[in-house]
Design an enzyme around this catalytic site. Sequence first.
Site, mmCIF file in Angstrom:
data_model
loop_
_atom_site.group_PDB
_atom_site.id
_atom_site.type_symbol
_atom_site.label_atom_id
_atom_site.label_comp_id
_atom_site.label_asym_id
_atom_site.label_seq_id
_atom_site.Cartn_x
_atom_site.Cartn_y
_atom_site.Cartn_z
ATOM 1 C CE1 TYR A 71 -2.648 -3.930 1.679
ATOM 2 C CE2 TYR A 71 -3.239 -1.933 2.869
ATOM 3 C CZ TYR A 71 -2.535 -2.565 1.855
ATOM 4 O OH TYR A 71 -1.701 -1.828 1.054
ATOM 5 C CG HIS B 67 0.453 -2.152 5.282
ATOM 6 N ND1 HIS B 67 -0.307 -3.168 4.746
ATOM 7 C CD2 HIS B 67 1.308 -1.745 4.309
ATOM 8 C CE1 HIS B 67 0.067 -3.362 3.492
ATOM 9 N NE2 HIS B 67 1.044 -2.516 3.205
ATOM 10 C CE1 TYR C 64 3.272 3.055 -0.920
ATOM 11 C CE2 TYR C 64 5.055 1.626 -0.230
ATOM 12 C CZ TYR C 64 3.898 1.825 -0.934
ATOM 13 O OH TYR C 64 3.364 0.792 -1.665
ATOM 14 C CD1 TRP D 60 4.729 -6.270 1.314
ATOM 15 C CD2 TRP D 60 4.927 -6.776 3.472
ATOM 16 N NE1 TRP D 60 3.781 -5.535 1.994
ATOM 17 C CE2 TRP D 60 3.892 -5.836 3.329
ATOM 18 C CE3 TRP D 60 5.236 -7.244 4.750
ATOM 19 C CZ2 TRP D 60 3.161 -5.353 4.414
ATOM 20 C CZ3 TRP D 60 4.505 -6.760 5.823
ATOM 21 C CH2 TRP D 60 3.484 -5.821 5.642
ATOM 22 C CD1 TRP D 61 5.037 -7.425 -2.818
ATOM 23 C CD2 TRP D 61 6.112 -8.419 -4.492
ATOM 24 N NE1 TRP D 61 5.629 -6.440 -3.561
ATOM 25 C CE2 TRP D 61 6.295 -7.016 -4.605
ATOM 26 C CE3 TRP D 61 6.708 -9.242 -5.439
ATOM 27 C CZ2 TRP D 61 7.036 -6.435 -5.616
ATOM 28 C CZ3 TRP D 61 7.452 -8.667 -6.445
ATOM 29 C CH2 TRP D 61 7.610 -7.272 -6.538
#
Length: 107
Positions: free
Chosen positions: A20, A24, A43, A78-79
Site C-alpha cells: 500500500y 502511494h 491529502y 486506481w481503485w
Amino acid sequence: MSDEILAFKMQLKPGVVAAYKQRHDELWPELAEALRSAGIHDYSIFLDESTRSLFAVLKRRPGYPFEQLPLQPVMRRWWDYMAPLMEVEPDNQPKQWALPSVFHFAG
C-alpha cells in the site's frame, strides 16, 4: 470561500501495508493531476498499524468538480489497482467511513 476538509477511514487487508505504501509512493502523475483538477490540494493518509485502519484527511477548494472524480477513468483504474489491498465496494471503490469533526485548532 474557505477549503472544505474531509476526513474518513478505510481498511487494509492483512499483510499489505508495504505494498500500500509503495503504491502511494509511486502515485501515478495522471492521478495526481485528476486530484488537483478536482480541487484537492492537501491529502494525507495515516495508518493505525494495530488495526490496519487508514485515516485520511483531505482539503479541497470549492468550485472544482470534486463530485466528478469517481467518474474519471484514472480514478477507476486506481481503485482496481488498489482493490486487492483494501476492503472495497462492488465497484472497487474503497469502503469509506466518514469521520465527523469534533475539534479543530487554528492558531
